[in-house]
Design a protein around this motif. Structure first.
Motif, PDB file in Angstrom:
ATOM      1  N   SER A 173      76.255  39.578  15.635  1.00  0.00           N
ATOM      2  CA  SER A 173      75.078  40.446  15.503  1.00  0.00           C
ATOM      3  C   SER A 173      75.419  41.715  14.723  1.00  0.00           C
ATOM      4  CB  SER A 173      74.522  40.824  16.877  1.00  0.00           C
ATOM      5  OG  SER A 173      74.032  39.674  17.531  1.00  0.00           O
ATOM      6  N   HIS A 200      73.624  42.529  11.258  1.00  0.00           N
ATOM      7  CA  HIS A 200      72.922  43.810  11.171  1.00  0.00           C
ATOM      8  C   HIS A 200      73.408  44.621   9.969  1.00  0.00           C
ATOM      9  CE1 HIS A 200      71.252  47.709  12.277  1.00  0.00           C
ATOM     10  NE2 HIS A 200      72.464  48.198  12.073  1.00  0.00           N
ATOM     11  N   THR A 221      71.325  45.872   6.845  1.00  0.00           N
ATOM     12  CA  THR A 221      71.134  47.316   6.704  1.00  0.00           C
ATOM     13  C   THR A 221      71.707  47.851   5.402  1.00  0.00           C
ATOM     14  OG1 THR A 221      71.173  47.597   9.102  1.00  0.00           O
ATOM     15  CG2 THR A 221      71.627  49.553   7.775  1.00  0.00           C
TER      16      THR A 221
END
Length: 172
Positions: A150, A154, A158
């Motif tokens: 994760s 992420h 991002t």
């Protein structure tokens, strides 16, 4: 020459430590592939080690501080350097070396995603370079808050766009 490969913190103590990096062997294989491609294209390779204070497991010269032998880096042809902060540009000659060589695109791979990879991508963009985060060539460990997968997903999402271009090894 307009690109370079930057390998961050692929060190014995981080990779083979008590906490294993997520999908470490696949990430290592992808970094090895990036190294082979860089050598074939005469793209310079920069590899940085995170250096801890004296007495830490990753102090200068300690076995855990060493870069992974499996990377097959060569101090005679590759640029090996040390850092003491997550950002590989902070208090190092990296930016000056890249600029002196006319390098604009910096392919970024290594460890740990949420610290040194993130910090270096953002700093590279702020310094006017074009960071290219290799999505399947960086990793970290699980944390109490999030599993490593994760964290990696992420950061790929991002950083993509505002701070880096995100590509996979196969797209290099």
């Amino acid at each position: 020459m307009s690109s370079a490969l930057l390998i961050i913190d692929m060190q014995v103590g981080l990779f083979h430590g008590p906490e294993k990096p997520y999908d470490g062997e696949r990430v290592l294989a992808n970094i090895q592939q990036l190294i082979r491609q860089a050598r074939a294209r005469n793209v310079p390779i920069f590899a940085v080690r995170h250096t801890g204070p004296q007495g830490s497991p990753i102090e200068v010269g300690s076995p855990f501080w060493q870069l992974l032998p499996a990377l097959d880096l060569d101090a005679c042809t590759d640029i090996l350097f040390d850092k003491t902060r997550p950002n590989a540009f902070y208090a190092t000659a990296l930016a000056e070396q890249l600029r002196a060589s006319g390098i604009i695109d910096v392919l970024i791979a290594g460890m740990k995603t949420q610290y040194c990879i993130d910090s270096t991508c953002r700093a590279a963009a702020e310094l006017g370079f074009n960071p290219i985060l290799v999505a399947d060539a960086h990793t970290c460990m699980d944390t109490p808050a999030l599993p490593a997968r994760s964290i990696i997903d992420h950061h790929n999402a991002t950083l993509n766009g505002a701070f880096a271009k995100v590509l996979n090894t196969v797209d290099m």
